[in-house]
Motif scaffolding. Structure first.
Motif, PDB file in Angstrom:
ATOM      1  N   PHE A 294      54.834  67.012  62.757  1.00 28.46           N
ATOM      2  CA  PHE A 294      56.161  67.358  63.286  1.00 28.46           C
ATOM      3  C   PHE A 294      56.614  66.292  64.262  1.00 28.46           C
ATOM      4  CE2 PHE A 294      52.805  69.492  65.593  1.00 28.46           C
ATOM      5  CZ  PHE A 294      53.039  69.129  66.917  1.00 28.46           C
ATOM      6  N   GLU A 295      57.874  66.369  64.593  1.00 30.30           N
ATOM      7  CA  GLU A 295      58.424  65.430  65.565  1.00 30.30           C
ATOM      8  C   GLU A 295      58.281  66.035  66.949  1.00 30.30           C
ATOM      9  OE1 GLU A 295      62.510  64.445  64.866  1.00 30.30           O
ATOM     10  OE2 GLU A 295      62.671  63.455  66.809  1.00 30.30           O
TER      11      GLU A 295
ATOM     12  N   PRO B 299      45.821  62.888  72.631  1.00 28.18           N
ATOM     13  CA  PRO B 299      46.628  61.650  72.706  1.00 28.18           C
ATOM     14  C   PRO B 299      46.616  60.886  71.386  1.00 28.18           C
ATOM     15  CG  PRO B 299      45.089  61.835  74.549  1.00 28.18           C
ATOM     16  CD  PRO B 299      44.807  62.975  73.644  1.00 28.18           C
ATOM     17  N   GLU B 300      45.463  60.862  70.698  1.00 25.35           N
ATOM     18  CA  GLU B 300      45.387  60.047  69.472  1.00 25.35           C
ATOM     19  C   GLU B 300      46.174  60.673  68.310  1.00 25.35           C
ATOM     20  OE1 GLU B 300      42.788  61.369  71.098  1.00 25.35           O
ATOM     21  OE2 GLU B 300      41.241  62.130  69.741  1.00 25.35           O
TER      22      GLU B 300
ATOM     23  N   THR C 268      62.507  53.689  65.583  1.00 22.90           N
ATOM     24  CA  THR C 268      63.464  54.599  66.214  1.00 22.90           C
ATOM     25  C   THR C 268      63.055  55.007  67.620  1.00 22.90           C
ATOM     26  OG1 THR C 268      62.318  56.474  65.256  1.00 22.90           O
ATOM     27  CG2 THR C 268      64.167  55.581  64.001  1.00 22.90           C
ATOM     28  N   GLY C 269      61.782  54.823  67.941  1.00 21.16           N
ATOM     29  CA  GLY C 269      61.304  55.266  69.241  1.00 21.16           C
ATOM     30  C   GLY C 269      61.005  56.745  69.299  1.00 21.16           C
ATOM     31  N   GLU C 270      61.150  57.428  68.153  1.00 21.81           N
ATOM     32  CA  GLU C 270      60.852  58.866  68.138  1.00 21.81           C
ATOM     33  C   GLU C 270      59.351  59.071  68.077  1.00 21.81           C
ATOM     34  OE1 GLU C 270      63.112  59.753  64.730  1.00 21.81           O
ATOM     35  OE2 GLU C 270      64.872  60.437  65.821  1.00 21.81           O
ATOM     36  N   ARG C 271      58.903  60.136  68.725  1.00 22.58           N
ATOM     37  CA  ARG C 271      57.473  60.398  68.748  1.00 22.58           C
ATOM     38  C   ARG C 271      57.099  61.443  67.695  1.00 22.58           C
ATOM     39  NH1 ARG C 271      54.638  61.728  73.909  1.00 22.58           N
ATOM     40  NH2 ARG C 271      56.316  63.246  74.257  1.00 22.58           N
ATOM     41  N   TYR C 272      56.057  61.186  66.942  1.00 24.88           N
ATOM     42  CA  TYR C 272      55.580  62.127  65.919  1.00 24.88           C
ATOM     43  C   TYR C 272      54.158  62.536  66.225  1.00 24.88           C
ATOM     44  CZ  TYR C 272      59.684  60.924  63.207  1.00 24.88           C
ATOM     45  OH  TYR C 272      60.971  60.770  62.790  1.00 24.88           O
ATOM     46  N   CYS C 273      53.772  63.608  65.622  1.00 24.87           N
ATOM     47  CA  CYS C 273      52.406  64.087  65.849  1.00 24.87           C
ATOM     48  C   CYS C 273      51.808  64.615  64.552  1.00 24.87           C
ATOM     49  CB  CYS C 273      52.436  65.189  66.900  1.00 24.87           C
ATOM     50  SG  CYS C 273      50.821  65.933  67.147  1.00 24.87           S
ATOM     51  N   ASP C 274      50.573  64.253  64.264  1.00 26.16           N
ATOM     52  CA  ASP C 274      49.812  64.868  63.164  1.00 26.16           C
ATOM     53  C   ASP C 274      48.752  65.731  63.815  1.00 26.16           C
ATOM     54  OD1 ASP C 274      51.205  63.763  61.144  1.00 26.16           O
ATOM     55  OD2 ASP C 274      49.852  62.046  60.866  1.00 26.16           O
TER      56      ASP C 274
END
Lengths: 401, 432
Positions: free
Chosen positions: A161-162, A174-175, A183-189
């Motif tokens: 998700f974003e 953190p990893e 885009t500078g958008e942060r995503y996460c798995d």
């Protein structure tokens, strides 16, 4: 108490004691009859309750769903559960479903409370064990076949998700978070590490889910939105259930309660058959037993025609003879009824323990009923042969005709 | 002389003998009725439990494997079907007579008035005739009996035999409300493979997801899916025996059973052996038990049978005591007569033989009458409770006869022993 009465009582008691062997025969017959009466009576009254509990092996018979299409909150669930009498509520299990990906394939995670799940789904066959802590999972058989999972294997579904500003990111490592350089958008798995505790076989759609604890699912999705469905198993009849549900639907907002018709409708059909089976068996056996008791009593009395004749020849009144024999019968009936009702209770309890592994409910009312019925049956059974003996000319009786 | 004495006793003492015979008849009728009911209660309750619907589902074997092997995405997964001819194979397996009902199912997403609607094709009350190796198997089967809990709120069940053609549908209550359909309406349903105009025969209330679905005939669904002559899944309702240790062992792997165990398992109507036989008959299919139904059935059957067995045991004890009681008192009553016989020189053995012959003859007459009374009672119970007759087992007649003879013998024992000890002079003198 005058002399006449005392003499009467002495005659009755003496007759009972002197003729011991015959009286034991009569008493035994009454005891058997009374035992069957009180035993079957108690079983008949208790069978619907006990059987109803057995039918809970079909699992939930009520489901709660959100009426407004969102989710069920704990408060609404607790409020709804209060409408079920606590002795009828077998258990309830909340479920929350979330779609996610495992090895890039879509799978459905189901969050549930493993402590109560077997109360509402007793038919689940689990190879391995039921998860008892976070990080463990119960995997449906289809999923296990599809991904080649066995008990003890680990699996890591990924929630991508974003990451937005208003998100609580304390649960994220953190990893897991990375930033899209363009885009500078942060995503996460976000990864949920699970160990397979058991594999679930039901033959139904449950085999397509991965079951995890509710708190694991909360950490995985970072939200606690409530439940999609709550399954309830209540040992109540269809009519009673519908009553509770109407109250819930009217008084608890956001909850839509429905009976699982497949379970409740079928249960009513089968249970009513079972009840009428026990009822009609009870009636047939009782009727036959009572006739049996009556014939034995009649035989015992008929034997004493000579005695009746002798009394009459000595000038005893018909009414006093009838009264004496009748009271003998009634004393026997009373004693036999009392012993029988206790034996019947013990028998019913043995049956209940063996069949349903639970004690039978003692019905105090059956005690007087059994005694009264025993007394009435013995009384009637005595009356017929006494009357015919009294009506006959004493000379004929004494002669041995 | 022996026979003359016996017939004489019957003629003179017919009233007492009648009493004994009557009590024996009552006891025997309880025993007969209860034993017969007990022996058939399992089957009867099992039939009633069929109200819960199917306990076996049959799907194509490869369905689960395909996506695993080729890692195909769910949406693109190749649909797997079973050919419709395989349905007849259900009628050819070893336990075919235990298969009460079955239906094929074929579901597909479709649109009605631009709205997404799940469509399910099924047999309703389909007449199936299947020819294999020169034998014709026939059966009427379908979803009508597999959805006994459906309430038809409007219209009627879809009657395949009476209606012309196959363009009919039954609509779930919830879906009917959103599409505003009622019985007799016609509507058009469309998929990638074509459109069909269907007539609604009835609206049903089911209390589950199926209320949002549309049920139509299998052939219509096949045209809508483009899967002519095929189905996706079959629901089977079979009368099964409750699982025991052997069944659990076999469920893990039938190959681990010893030869004898295998034969026993194969020839017992366990849900696992029926599944196994279905897979034998249809190699491309995988049959599995619906645990919710199969397990619960087993539990309830077991409880009911145990309950009835214990009630029967109780009634038997009651009947036994009743009979032996009366026999005891009946023999004792005749002490004067027997003492006289001893006084004129009869031997103990002779008297015992005489008494026992009399009593047993009486008891057998009573037992015969009782058997037929018991038959009547069993039928009353069967008709009243299950609206079907109760099968009389020959074993019960045999058992009841043995029981009556044994009980009569045991019942006369104490009396006979007392008589043998009798001192004729005392009895005849009148002081005992």
């Amino acid at each position: 108490m005058n002399k006449k009465h005392r003499m009467f009582i002495r005659m009755v008691m003496a007759s009972l004691l002197r003729r011991r062997s015959r009286m034991i025969v009569a008493l035994l017959a009454i005891v058997v009859g009374a035992t069957i009466l009180s035993g079957l009576g108690m079983i008949y009254y208790d069978v619907p309750r006990q059987m109803s509990a057995q039918f809970r092996s079909y699992g939930a018979n009520v489901i709660l769903t959100p009426s407004d299409g969102t989710a069920l909150k704990d408060s609404a669930v607790n409020q709804s559960m209060a409408f079920f009498p606590s002795e009828q509520l077998e258990g309830y299990t909340p479920y929350r479903y979330e779609n996610t990906k495992l090895h890039n394939l879509p799978v459905t995670l189901a969050g549930t409370d493993f402590a109560s799940v077997l109360k509402t789904s007793p038919y689940w066959h689990i190879a391995g064990t039921l998860p008892n802590q976070n990080g463990q999972t119960l995997v449906g058989k289809h999923i296990a076949e599809q991904f080649g999972l066995r008990v003890g294997d680990s699996l890591e579904p990924i929630n991508s998700f974003e990451v937005t500003e208003d998100m609580d990111v304390t649960a994220l490592l953190p990893e897991e978070v990375y930033t899209d350089p363009a885009t500078g958008e942060r995503y996460c798995d976000h990864i949920l590490s699970l160990t397979v505790a058991g594999i679930l076989e039901t033959g139904g759609s449950e085999e397509d889910y991965i079951y995890v604890t509710l708190s694991d699912l909360k950490d995985f999705t970072l939200t606690d939105r409530g439940y999609d469905i709550v399954e309830v198993s209540a040992a109540a009849r269809e009519d009673a259930l519908k009553g509770y549900l109407t109250a819930i639907n009217q008084q608890v907002s956001g909850v839509s309660a429905k009976v699982v018709k497949r379970v409740t409708a079928s249960e009513s059909t089968v249970l009513s058959k079972l009840e009428s089976l026990v009822l009609i068996v009870t009636i047939v056996v009782l009727a036959l037993t009572m006739i049996c008791v009556a014939t034995t009593m009649m035989a015992v009395i008929t034997e004493r025609r000579r005695e009746i004749g002798l009394r009459k020849a000595l000038g005893a009144l018909d009414s006093s003879i009838v009264a004496e024999f009748l009271s003998e019968g009634l004393v026997l009936g009373g004693i036999g009824g009392l012993i029988g009702s206790i034996l019947g209770y013990l028998f019913a309890d043995v049956v209940s323990m063996n069949v349903f592994s639970s004690a039978i409910t003692f019905r105090p009312l059956l005690l007087p009923i059994t005694i009264v019925v025993s007394v009435v049956v013995t009384g009637l059974a005595c009356l017929i042969p006494i009357r015919s003996a009294v009506d006959v000319d004493p000379a004929l009786v004494l002669k041995g005709e | 002389m022996f026979f003359r004495m016996i017939t004489g006793a019957f003629r003179r003492q017919w009233k007492k003998m009648l009493m004994i015979a009557m009590t024996v008849a009552l006891g025997a009728s309880i025993a007969t009725a209860m034993l017969n009911v007990m022996l058939s209660v399992g089957d009867k309750i099992n039939e009633e439990l069929k109200a819960y619907g199917s306990n076996i589902t049959v799907v194509p074997r490869s369905e689960a494997v395909i996506s695993h092997l080729y890692d195909v995405d769910e949406t693109e997964e190749q649909a797997e079907y079973l050919p419709e001819e395989t349905l007849g194979e259900f009628l050819t397996i070893f336990w075919a007579n235990n298969i009460v009902d079955f239906t094929p199912l074929l579901d597909t997403p479709a649109t009605v008035n631009g709205q997404e609607v799940p469509v399910v094709g099924a047999w309703f009350d389909h007449h199936l005739a299947f020819v294999k190796k020169g034998t014709t198997y026939e059966r009427n089967t379908g979803i009508i009996n597999l959805r006994s809990w459906w309430d038809i709120t409007d219209g009627t069940w879809l009657d395949e035999a009476k209606l012309k053609g196959d363009r009919y549908a039954m609509v779930g209550q919830k879906l009917a409300a959103t599409l505003s359909l009622k019985a007799g309406d016609t509507f058009t349903v469309a998929t990638d493979h074509g459109t069909e105009t269907l007539t609604v025969t009835g609206i049903f209330e089911s209390g589950d997801d199926e209320e949002g679905m549309l049920f139509t005939t299998l052939s219509t669904a096949q045209r809508l899916t483009g899967a002519e002559g095929q189905y996706k899944k079959a629901e089977v309702s079979a009368i099964t025996s409750p699982d025991d240790e052997l069944a659990v062992k076999a469920a893990k792997n039938p190959d681990l059973l010893t030869g004898d165990e295998y034969d026993l398992w194969y020839c017992t109507a366990y849900v696992s052996s029926i599944c196994f036989q279905i897979q034998e008959a249809i190699p491309q299919a995988s049959a599995s038990a619906v645990r919710q139904i199969a397990d619960s059935e087993g539990k309830i059957l077991e409880k009911t049978e145990l309950l009835m067995a214990l009630i029967t045991l109780m009634s038997l004890i009651g009947a036994t005591l009743g009979i032996s009681n009366l026999v005891t008192s009946g023999v004792m009553e005749r002490s004067a007569e027997l003492a006289l016989m001893k006084a004129v020189g009869a031997k103990n053995g002779q008297i015992t033989r005489l008494i026992l012959t009399e009593i047993i003859l009486t008891a057998l007459v009573g037992a015969a009458v009782g058997y037929f009374m018991g038959y009547a009672f069993a039928q009353i119970i069967g008709q009243r409770v299950f609206s079907s007759s109760i099968e009389m087992s020959g074993m019960v007649a045999f058992l009841v006869t043995i029981l009556v003879i044994a009980v009569t013998l045991v019942g006369s024992l104490p009396a006979v022993r007392m008589i043998l000890r009798l001192r004729p002079s005392e009895v005849l003198h009148g002081g005992h």
